[in-house]
Design a protein around this motif. Structure first.
Motif, PDB file in Angstrom:
ATOM      1  N   ASP A   1       0.859  -1.187   0.000  1.00 12.95           N
ATOM      2  CA  ASP A   1       0.000   0.000   0.000  1.00 12.95           C
ATOM      3  C   ASP A   1       0.893   1.233   0.000  1.00 12.95           C
ATOM      4  O   ASP A   1       0.966   1.994   0.967  1.00 12.95           O
ATOM      5  N   HIS A   2       1.563   1.436  -1.125  1.00  7.26           N
ATOM      6  CA  HIS A   2       2.628   2.437  -1.165  1.00  7.26           C
ATOM      7  C   HIS A   2       2.097   3.859  -1.092  1.00  7.26           C
ATOM      8  O   HIS A   2       2.775   4.747  -0.585  1.00  7.26           O
ATOM      9  N   ARG A   3       0.873   4.114  -1.575  1.00  8.20           N
ATOM     10  CA  ARG A   3       0.347   5.471  -1.465  1.00  8.20           C
ATOM     11  C   ARG A   3       0.040   5.823  -0.011  1.00  8.20           C
ATOM     12  O   ARG A   3       0.267   6.954   0.425  1.00  8.20           O
ATOM     13  N   THR A   4      -0.457   4.863   0.722  1.00  6.49           N
ATOM     14  CA  THR A   4      -0.708   5.114   2.145  1.00  6.49           C
ATOM     15  C   THR A   4       0.599   5.375   2.875  1.00  6.49           C
ATOM     16  O   THR A   4       0.689   6.290   3.713  1.00  6.49           O
ATOM     17  N   ALA A   5       1.622   4.572   2.559  1.00  5.19           N
ATOM     18  CA  ALA A   5       2.923   4.770   3.193  1.00  5.19           C
ATOM     19  C   ALA A   5       3.494   6.138   2.848  1.00  5.19           C
ATOM     20  O   ALA A   5       3.998   6.859   3.730  1.00  5.19           O
ATOM     21  N   LEU A   6       3.417   6.529   1.570  1.00  2.00           N
ATOM     22  CA  LEU A   6       3.926   7.837   1.173  1.00  2.00           C
ATOM     23  C   LEU A   6       3.079   8.965   1.746  1.00  2.00           C
ATOM     24  O   LEU A   6       3.605  10.028   2.094  1.00  2.00           O
ATOM     25  N   GLY A   7       1.771   8.742   1.817  1.00  2.00           N
ATOM     26  CA  GLY A   7       0.895   9.776   2.341  1.00  2.00           C
ATOM     27  C   GLY A   7       1.235  10.161   3.769  1.00  2.00           C
ATOM     28  O   GLY A   7       1.027  11.310   4.190  1.00  2.00           O
ATOM     29  N   ASP A   8       1.790   9.217   4.530  1.00  2.00           N
ATOM     30  CA  ASP A   8       2.205   9.508   5.907  1.00  2.00           C
ATOM     31  C   ASP A   8       3.493  10.322   5.951  1.00  2.00           C
ATOM     32  O   ASP A   8       3.717  11.096   6.893  1.00  2.00           O
ATOM     33  N   LEU A   9       4.340  10.149   4.930  1.00  2.00           N
ATOM     34  CA  LEU A   9       5.668  10.767   4.945  1.00  2.00           C
ATOM     35  C   LEU A   9       5.752  12.093   4.204  1.00  2.00           C
ATOM     36  O   LEU A   9       6.499  12.988   4.591  1.00  2.00           O
ATOM     37  N   LEU A  10       4.999  12.189   3.116  1.00  2.00           N
ATOM     38  CA  LEU A  10       5.219  13.292   2.183  1.00  2.00           C
ATOM     39  C   LEU A  10       4.937  14.686   2.737  1.00  2.00           C
ATOM     40  O   LEU A  10       5.718  15.615   2.465  1.00  2.00           O
ATOM     41  N   PRO A  11       3.827  14.918   3.452  1.00  2.00           N
ATOM     42  CA  PRO A  11       3.564  16.314   3.844  1.00  2.00           C
ATOM     43  C   PRO A  11       4.731  16.977   4.577  1.00  2.00           C
ATOM     44  O   PRO A  11       5.152  18.089   4.221  1.00  2.00           O
ATOM     45  N   ASP A  12       5.301  16.307   5.587  1.00  2.00           N
ATOM     46  CA  ASP A  12       6.431  16.895   6.311  1.00  2.00           C
ATOM     47  C   ASP A  12       7.673  16.967   5.435  1.00  2.00           C
ATOM     48  O   ASP A  12       8.425  17.954   5.488  1.00  2.00           O
ATOM     49  N   LEU A  13       7.898  15.944   4.606  1.00  2.00           N
ATOM     50  CA  LEU A  13       9.074  15.943   3.748  1.00  2.00           C
ATOM     51  C   LEU A  13       9.004  17.074   2.721  1.00  2.00           C
ATOM     52  O   LEU A  13      10.011  17.763   2.464  1.00  2.00           O
ATOM     53  N   ILE A  14       7.840  17.295   2.153  1.00  2.00           N
ATOM     54  CA  ILE A  14       7.673  18.386   1.180  1.00  2.00           C
ATOM     55  C   ILE A  14       7.945  19.737   1.840  1.00  2.00           C
ATOM     56  O   ILE A  14       8.696  20.569   1.306  1.00  2.00           O
ATOM     57  N   ARG A  15       7.343  19.961   2.998  1.00  2.00           N
ATOM     58  CA  ARG A  15       7.531  21.255   3.677  1.00  2.00           C
ATOM     59  C   ARG A  15       8.998  21.480   4.028  1.00  2.00           C
ATOM     60  O   ARG A  15       9.536  22.587   3.854  1.00  2.00           O
ATOM     61  N   ASP A  16       9.666  20.442   4.537  1.00  2.00           N
ATOM     62  CA  ASP A  16      11.067  20.607   4.934  1.00  2.00           C
ATOM     63  C   ASP A  16      11.976  20.807   3.720  1.00  2.00           C
ATOM     64  O   ASP A  16      12.935  21.586   3.776  1.00  2.00           O
ATOM     65  N   ALA A  17      11.690  20.117   2.618  1.00  2.00           N
ATOM     66  CA  ALA A  17      12.501  20.289   1.407  1.00  2.00           C
ATOM     67  C   ALA A  17      12.293  21.675   0.810  1.00  2.00           C
ATOM     68  O   ALA A  17      13.242  22.316   0.330  1.00  2.00           O
ATOM     69  N   GLN A  18      11.047  22.156   0.820  1.00  2.00           N
ATOM     70  CA  GLN A  18      10.771  23.510   0.315  1.00  2.00           C
ATOM     71  C   GLN A  18      11.481  24.558   1.161  1.00  2.00           C
ATOM     72  O   GLN A  18      12.053  25.522   0.623  1.00  2.00           O
ATOM     73  N   LEU A  19      11.455  24.381   2.470  1.00  2.00           N
ATOM     74  CA  LEU A  19      12.109  25.341   3.362  1.00  2.00           C
ATOM     75  C   LEU A  19      13.618  25.339   3.136  1.00  2.00           C
ATOM     76  O   LEU A  19      14.252  26.407   3.076  1.00  2.00           O
ATOM     77  N   ALA A  20      14.213  24.163   2.985  1.00  2.00           N
ATOM     78  CA  ALA A  20      15.658  24.070   2.768  1.00  2.00           C
ATOM     79  C   ALA A  20      16.055  24.745   1.464  1.00  2.00           C
ATOM     80  O   ALA A  20      17.060  25.477   1.403  1.00  2.00           O
ATOM     81  N   ALA A  21      15.286  24.516   0.413  1.00  2.00           N
ATOM     82  CA  ALA A  21      15.601  25.123  -0.880  1.00  2.00           C
ATOM     83  C   ALA A  21      15.511  26.643  -0.813  1.00  2.00           C
ATOM     84  O   ALA A  21      16.200  27.352  -1.561  1.00  2.00           O
ATOM     85  N   TRP A  22      14.663  27.154   0.061  1.00  2.00           N
ATOM     86  CA  TRP A  22      14.494  28.604   0.213  1.00  2.00           C
ATOM     87  C   TRP A  22      15.614  29.213   1.064  1.00  2.00           C
ATOM     88  O   TRP A  22      16.119  30.304   0.768  1.00  2.00           O
ATOM     89  N   MET A  23      16.045  28.501   2.103  1.00  2.98           N
ATOM     90  CA  MET A  23      16.925  29.088   3.111  1.00  2.98           C
ATOM     91  C   MET A  23      18.416  28.909   2.832  1.00  2.98           C
ATOM     92  O   MET A  23      19.216  29.769   3.187  1.00  2.98           O
ATOM     93  N   TYR A  24      18.803  27.792   2.237  1.00  5.26           N
ATOM     94  CA  TYR A  24      20.232  27.575   2.003  1.00  5.26           C
ATOM     95  C   TYR A  24      20.743  28.495   0.896  1.00  5.26           C
ATOM     96  O   TYR A  24      19.987  28.929   0.036  1.00  5.26           O
ATOM     97  N   ARG A  25      22.042  28.760   0.911  1.00  6.87           N
ATOM     98  CA  ARG A  25      22.663  29.633  -0.075  1.00  6.87           C
ATOM     99  C   ARG A  25      23.887  28.934  -0.687  1.00  6.87           C
ATOM    100  O   ARG A  25      24.422  27.981  -0.129  1.00  6.87           O
ATOM    101  N   GLY A  26      24.307  29.437  -1.847  1.00  9.64           N
ATOM    102  CA  GLY A  26      25.514  28.938  -2.477  1.00  9.64           C
ATOM    103  C   GLY A  26      25.378  27.492  -2.928  1.00  9.64           C
ATOM    104  O   GLY A  26      24.337  27.058  -3.418  1.00  9.64           O
ATOM    105  N   GLU A  27      26.480  26.728  -2.777  1.00  9.60           N
ATOM    106  CA  GLU A  27      26.488  25.332  -3.198  1.00  9.60           C
ATOM    107  C   GLU A  27      25.452  24.515  -2.448  1.00  9.60           C
ATOM    108  O   GLU A  27      24.820  23.610  -2.997  1.00  9.60           O
ATOM    109  N   HIS A  28      25.242  24.835  -1.173  1.00 13.81           N
ATOM    110  CA  HIS A  28      24.233  24.123  -0.382  1.00 13.81           C
ATOM    111  C   HIS A  28      22.832  24.352  -0.956  1.00 13.81           C
ATOM    112  O   HIS A  28      21.982  23.448  -0.920  1.00 13.81           O
ATOM    113  N   ARG A  29      22.600  25.557  -1.477  1.00 17.41           N
ATOM    114  CA  ARG A  29      21.284  25.824  -2.054  1.00 17.41           C
ATOM    115  C   ARG A  29      21.061  24.965  -3.297  1.00 17.41           C
ATOM    116  O   ARG A  29      19.956  24.449  -3.512  1.00 17.41           O
TER     117      ARG A  29
END
Length: 420
Positions: free
Chosen positions: A143-171
């Motif tokens: 049931d891979h959609r259920t498994a992903l559905g539990d993980l994705l919301p926090d992962l998406i928010r954290d990845a979006q925040l990282a892409a916004w906040m990091y600079r240079g090579e880290h960005r």
């Protein structure tokens, strides 16, 4: 379809005594409005051009049965069958699957772009480890959609925040991680009633990949975007995006890493898949051969988590090409060759079994079709539950299959949430 477009379909019925537009005339109107030829539309539903012409011109005694109407609705991108039949509204999603319970949470996370960022920024190594774990969970879970559905919301928010906040090579690294996160999200969203969300994540993935300046991230984002266009039956766009993506990474292919080499192979297969959807036999098998040669260069046991590209996947890919080309004998032969292929991913194994069922359907082997769909359900229930081909084959067995098979077909229909 907007209200004004809907009125255009029904314009012949607006005046008293006006003739009612037939199903065939509606199909022709919608096909021409999309700029689609008869040959392409007929190929998408597994019929001949002459069959479609006869339907459009009203030369058949019976209208297409419901499974074919559903295929036409999907190919023409209409949302309810009344746009084809003129009868009471019957949403296509009844047969293509409803939204997963986690869909709204995933949508909310995608839409929550950090314009005014706040919160703790995750280390990039932590995000990488979370993404790797998410891919492993996706491939291991029935049931891979259920498994992903539990993980994705926090992962998406954290990845979006990282892409916004990091600079240079880290960005740039953060942008590559964000692009990959959106690709994983597209796998969750695909085949759900959320086309707007699918296009949003596909487009954002490409933008993030371009910002990362990482050829691996770019090739992965191109692969996902080309799939979105192909599934929308925009084959020219799918082909062009695929070609542009390959041109963009070609300079890195003299000495590529394993993952980038696999992405090159995956993009070659996408060219084959798109050619097969348009009925171009020569191009489809030529690109499959090219992809197979790339797969032979990969290490033993390698299996790419993003695309499933590997040595082991090429036989299942051959089944798909033969089925899309409606080559009944070839699809049966390829299915026999791929029967015992040890696909390590449960959802991909389920998808392969659905393709085998499609091959068996071309042979009109109803019992084998049902048995294979049952195996697909055992392998990955949430693959078959959201797969339009599987749902239509099940519906066809329920309505028109041999009487001895209908009870089992109805049981499967109940398991996958098909309303009959």
């Amino acid at each position: 379809m907007s209200p004004s477009e809907r009125r255009a379909v029904d314009d012949q019925t607006s005046a008293p005594g006006a003739p009612v537009r037939t199903i065939g005339q509606r199909i022709q109107y919608l096909r021409e409005r999309r700029g689609m030829t008869r040959e392409v539309l007929a190929g998408l539903v597994g019929k001949s051009e002459s069959w479609l012409k006869a339907v459009e011109h009203g030369r058949r005694q019976q209208n297409p049965r419901l499974p074919i109407l559903l295929q036409l609705a999907e190919a023409l991108r209409v949302r309810d069958l009344s746009e084809l039949t003129g009868d009471q509204s019957l949403p296509v999603r009844m047969f293509t699957g409803s939204g997963h319970p986690a869909l709204s949470a995933v949508r909310e996370a995608v839409n929550a772009v950090p314009i005014q960022p706040s919160g703790t920024v995750q280390p990039l190594t932590t995000l990488r480890a979370r993404l790797d774990a998410a891919w492993r969970i996706r491939h291991a879970s029935p049931d891979h959609r259920t498994a992903l559905g539990d993980l994705l919301p926090d992962l998406i928010r954290d990845a979006q925040l990282a892409a916004w906040m990091y600079r240079g090579e880290h960005r740039r690294t953060a942008q590559a991680l964000l692009a990959e996160t959106y690709g994983l999200t597209q796998m969750f969203v695909a085949y759900q009633p959320a086309p707007d969300l699918l296009w949003r994540v596909a487009d954002r993935a490409l933008i993030a990949a371009q910002e990362s300046e990482d050829p691996l991230a770019l090739s992965c984002a191109v692969w996902f975007l080309a799939q979105a266009h192909r599934d929308a039956a925009d084959f020219d766009a799918a082909h062009e995006i695929n070609r542009q993506g390959m041109a963009a990474i070609e300079s890195h292919m003299d000495d590529p890493g394993t993952d980038l080499l696999a992405m090159w192979g995956a993009l070659l297969f996408e060219l084959a898949f798109t050619a097969a959807r348009t009925g171009d036999i020569g191009e489809a098998w030529r690109h499959w051969d090219e992809a197979a040669r790339v797969a032979d260069r990969l290490p033993d046991g390698y299996y790419q988590p993003w695309t499933s590209f590997s040595r082991v996947i090429m036989r299942p890919h051959a089944v798909t090409i033969a089925v899309e080309l409606h080559q009944g004998g070839e699809s049966a032969r390829q299915s026999d060759h791929a029967e015992s292929v040890p696909i390590p991913s449960r959802p991909r194994r389920g998808r392969h079994l659905i393709e085998v069922a499609r091959a068996l359907s071309l042979q009109r082997d109803h019992a084998a079709v049902l048995g294979t769909l049952q195996l697909a359900y055992q392998a990955a229930p949430e693959t078959i539950r959201y797969n339009g081909y599987a749902r239509r084959m099940t519906l066809d067995l329920c309505e028109a299959g041999p009487a001895t098979l209908r009870p089992q077909a109805r049981e499967l229909a109940d398991h996958i949430g098909l309303m009959i």
